[in-house]
Design a protein around this motif. Structure first.
Motif, short mmCIF file in Angstrom:
data_model
loop_
_atom_site.label_atom_id
_atom_site.label_comp_id
_atom_site.label_asym_id
_atom_site.label_seq_id
_atom_site.Cartn_x
_atom_site.Cartn_y
_atom_site.Cartn_z
N THR A 1 17.16 14.88 9.61
CA THR A 1 16.75 15.60 10.57
C THR A 1 15.17 15.24 11.04
N GLU A 2 14.21 14.60 10.18
CA GLU A 2 13.11 14.44 10.57
C GLU A 2 13.12 12.98 11.29
N LEU A 3 14.14 12.27 10.90
CA LEU A 3 14.29 10.88 11.48
C LEU A 3 14.69 11.04 12.91
N VAL A 4 15.43 12.23 13.34
CA VAL A 4 15.96 12.24 14.63
C VAL A 4 14.89 12.94 15.29
N ASP A 5 14.27 13.64 14.83
CA ASP A 5 13.10 14.30 15.47
C ASP A 5 11.89 13.28 15.93
N LEU A 6 11.50 12.15 15.02
CA LEU A 6 10.78 11.07 15.27
C LEU A 6 11.25 10.28 16.30
N LEU A 7 12.60 9.90 16.48
CA LEU A 7 13.08 9.11 17.35
C LEU A 7 12.68 9.76 18.76
N HIS A 8 13.12 11.05 19.11
CA HIS A 8 13.15 11.42 20.17
C HIS A 8 11.67 11.82 20.58
N GLN A 9 10.60 11.78 19.60
CA GLN A 9 9.31 12.04 19.85
C GLN A 9 8.72 10.76 20.53
N HIS A 10 9.47 9.76 20.28
CA HIS A 10 8.87 8.46 20.68
C HIS A 10 9.79 7.72 21.78
N GLY A 11 10.44 8.57 22.30
CA GLY A 11 11.59 8.17 23.44
C GLY A 11 12.49 7.23 23.00
N LEU A 12 12.91 7.43 21.75
CA LEU A 12 14.27 6.52 21.19
C LEU A 12 15.48 7.60 21.14
N ASN B 1 0.61 -0.99 0.09
CA ASN B 1 0.11 0.06 -0.01
C ASN B 1 0.94 1.25 0.09
N LYS B 2 2.17 1.20 0.60
CA LYS B 2 2.83 2.51 0.71
C LYS B 2 4.44 1.97 0.86
N GLY B 3 5.37 2.85 0.59
CA GLY B 3 6.70 2.67 0.69
C GLY B 3 7.12 3.98 1.23
N VAL B 4 8.18 3.74 2.33
CA VAL B 4 8.63 4.81 3.11
C VAL B 4 10.33 4.55 2.81
N LEU B 5 11.03 5.57 2.60
CA LEU B 5 12.44 5.69 2.59
C LEU B 5 13.20 6.65 3.44
N VAL B 6 13.77 5.84 4.42
CA VAL B 6 14.40 6.79 5.70
C VAL B 6 15.78 6.83 5.34
N THR B 7 16.49 8.02 5.52
CA THR B 7 17.74 8.10 5.13
C THR B 7 18.40 8.94 6.52
N THR B 8 19.63 8.97 6.58
CA THR B 8 20.47 9.53 7.54
C THR B 8 20.68 11.06 6.88
N SER B 9 20.73 11.26 5.64
CA SER B 9 20.97 12.25 4.95
C SER B 9 19.66 13.24 4.67
N LYS B 10 19.79 13.63 3.17
CA LYS B 10 18.53 14.47 2.91
C LYS B 10 18.07 13.96 1.18
N PHE B 11 16.89 14.59 0.89
CA PHE B 11 16.46 14.44 -0.36
C PHE B 11 16.73 15.69 -1.39
#
Length: 684
Positions: A487-498, A458-468
């Protein structure tokens, strides 16, 4: 006596004989055609059969070569592991001087601003234009040259201010390095630990994926450094020995590495890692700080007995300099050297996390223990690839999804499989993880879309440590794809206690925008925006740096008489082969208050006074890297009859700092003057 028949009967009989001969001839012709067709069919079938055999042979050859390539890659990985210690011993030792920065400042480079505006040639106008046109163009060129000189002076002043500040920063840093050297001479424990931690982190001997985590303390009285050092997990040794192609099933099969061989190599890698770390510390000791090093090697991961994350000590050694200096590490058998010559401890079954007792621990040293590296906040850029995929899967689980990591082989380009249980908006999700330092190319996004379609997800997600880049966001627009930058990944990790950070130091990645009047540094990343179109009309391609629908100022309108912005972040450039015009852009260097870069095209009224944009077709923007390599192509709108200027599109800054492309299409009959008026530029 015979006689020839005559009359009507004779004529009729002759006609019948002629007709019979014609029928027989036609039948023979049909038979010949049938035989020819059959021969041609048989020849065609032979050709098809031969071609199919050749195709099958070529396909098998390709698959065999691919399997051989994968086998060679496995062999190369093993060779790196086997030669870890010998290779590391040949590397130069780390020293305090490596921390010093050169005081060389990038020279002043005005770019197009350094080129004087060409003055019109009066001889040309005597033949083609007349005196009035010459005077008009001469005054315009003089005004443009005066403006260039003014901008060049402002740019030079900004450069001088930047260069002075940069030189002051370098000198302050080097003064701090000198202070570090002085503190090392005084054997200050905290500085000693920081320095030797930097020695291990800066070493180029560690292969990709090896952990970098240390907790250490310095015993000043005994001149001994005691540290816990992270070691690689068992999966650092490939489970496969090779790859074979099986024609019968048209599949690749991994040839498993014998368990005894894999376990022996893993023990050897651990022993090499311990010896190399101790060697790096002694080799970097230019101040006589170390008479001995006690190193405990720990392996992290999930404890199979408890199912909980933890660390296991699998190696420990006390290395005395006087003993260590007598060793020829390039020729030793690592396990024998560690457990024999140095009387160290090495787990008999480290793959099963069988522990050994550490000979000493940093906590037993009087000074404070300093912890650095992955154990504090894991650096996503240095994290083990498998651990990174596990962290991404954990993030999806923290968001209420079911997520598991895939197997390392035959995963079809999927690193994490997730399932959103929501009955309306949920479904299967395929996740790809790219631990990159540079911008993810648009090809990776296209590959993800192909994987989504192939997997029926149904969907695809591409996660990176850099940018697009803009090309990636443009392709993903309107498709079931989500792009998550570093940057979005780091924010999401911190939002969920990771936990997670990008690079050493900060727990979160921050984006620093270049001040408006600060020249762009030489190592900034640039893109070339190359324009292509059909048609013979001469066009001017221009760029406007805007906040909303208003240009930042007249000097932020880049065109033939203003070839660059004051900071050099946008400039006209020589077109690459195949392009008809080009603009060079440093997206990350654009001012903070700028949220869009607008590209426009207009008919050159001097060259084609009667032309319009009706012939402006098949237009596009080739997004290139600074070396000219094409990254993506962005399609723009065609021109229309009667219009003489057109907004091609705009690159817009996203909330996370990345840029995406928005198609334009608004045309103007009043040319470039009417167009730029809409963006707040007053045309005299």
């Amino acid at each position: 006596m015979s006689r020839r028949s005559g009359g009507l009967i004779g004529v009729w009989a002759e006609q019948q004989r002629v007709a019979q001969r014609q029928r027989e001839g036609q039948q023979q012709a049909v038979l010949r055609q049938q035989r020819d067709a059959e021969r041609a069919q048989r020849a065609y079938e032979r050709d098809v059969s031969r071609m199919q055999r050749e195709q099958r042979a070529a396909y098998r050859q390709h698959r065999d070569a691919d399997a051989l390539r994968k086998t060679r890659e496995l062999d190369e990985r093993v060779a790196v592991l086997e030669g870890l210690l010998a290779t590391g011993c040949r590397a130069p030792a780390f020293g305090v001087e490596a921390l010093r920065q050169s005081e060389r400042i990038e020279p002043f480079a005005p770019g197009p601003l350094g080129d004087p505006v060409p003055m019109p040639d009066q001889r040309y106008y005597q033949e083609h234009g007349g005196r009035g046109r010459f005077e008009r163009d001469w005054y315009a060129a003089q005004a443009a040259e005066a403006r260039r000189v003014e901008q060049l002076g402002a740019y030079r002043r900004a450069y001088d201010e930047w260069a002075a500040g940069r030189l002051a920063e370098i000198r302050a840093h080097n003064a701090g390095v000198a202070g570090t050297a002085e503190a090392l001479r005084d054997a200050e424990p905290e500085t000693v630990v920081d320095f030797f931690s930097a020695v291990l982190f800066a070493s180029t001997a560690w292969p990709e994926g090896f952990p970098r985590e240390v907790s250490a303390a310095y015993d000043r009285a005994r001149r001994t450094l005691v540290l816990d050092w992270g070691l690689p997990a068992y999966d650092v040794v490939p489970a496969a020995k090779g790859v074979k192609y099986l024609p019968s099933t048209d599949q690749e099969k991994e040839v498993p590495r014998p368990v005894t061989q894999r376990r022996a190599l893993y023990r050897d890698v651990l022993a090499q890692s311990v010896l190399l770390a101790v060697r790096e510390l002694f080799a970097a000791d230019r101040f006589g700080l170390l008479d001995g090093v006690t190193l405990n090697g720990y392996v992290g991961g999930v404890d199979p007995a408890t199912g909980l994350p933890g660390r296991t000590c699998v190696a420990s050694v006390v290395g005395e300099r006087r003993v260590f200096d007598r060793l020829n590490l390039e020729r030793v058998a690592a396990v024998d050297c560690l457990t024999g010559a140095l009387a160290g401890r090495l787990s008999a079954k480290p793959d099963e996390r069988v522990a050994v007792a550490p000979m000493a621990s940093p906590d037993q040293v009087g000074s404070d223990v300093v912890v650095q590296g992955d154990g504090d906040e894991p650096d996503l850029l240095a994290m083990d690839p498998i651990a990174f995929e596990g962290l991404v899967a954990e993030l999806f689980r923290a968001r209420g999804l079911q997520a598991v990591t895939t197997r390392r082989s035959n995963d079809g380009g999927v690193d994490v499989e997730a399932l959103d249980p929501d009955p309306i908006s949920g479904g299967s999700i395929v996740v790809q993880v790219k631990r990159y330092r540079n911008t993810v190319p648009p090809a990776a996004v296209r590959d993800l879309y192909g994987t989504v379609q192939g997997a029926g997800a149904n969907k695809g997600v591409l996660v990176t440590t850099s940018k697009f880049g803009p090309g990636s966001y443009t392709f993903a627009n309107g498709k079931p794809l989500t792009l998550i930058s570093g940057t979005e990944l780091v924010d999401l990790l911190h939002q969920h206690g990771l936990r997670g950070r990008l690079g050493p130091g900060a727990s979160r990645a921050t984006t620093v925008d270049t001040p408006v009047d600060t020249p762009v540094e030489a190592d900034a990343d640039f893109n070339l925006l190359g324009m292509v179109w059909s048609g013979t009309a001469a066009l001017d391609v221009c760029a406007l740096v805007c906040a909303g629908n208003r240009v930042l100022g007249d000097e932020w309108f880049v065109f033939f008489n203003n070839p660059a912005t004051p900071d050099g972040s946008v400039a006209m450039a020589a077109a690459a082969p195949g392009d008809r015009a080009a603009v060079r852009v440093g997206f990350d260097a654009l001012p903070t208050r700028a949220d869009r870069l607008v590209l426009v095209a207009a008919v050159d009224p001097e060259v084609n006074p009667d032309a319009d944009l009706s012939g402006f077709t098949d237009a596009g923007i080739r997004l290139r890297d600074d070396s000219g390599g094409e990254l993506d192509r962005l399609v723009v709108s065609d021109g229309r009859p009667g219009e003489t200027a057109l907004v091609l599109g705009s690159f817009r800054r996203r909330a996370g700092g990345d840029w995406d492309f928005v198609l334009g299409g608004k045309g103007y009959r009043g040319g470039l003057e009417e167009l730029v008026g809409d963006f707040g530029i007053q045309v005299e």
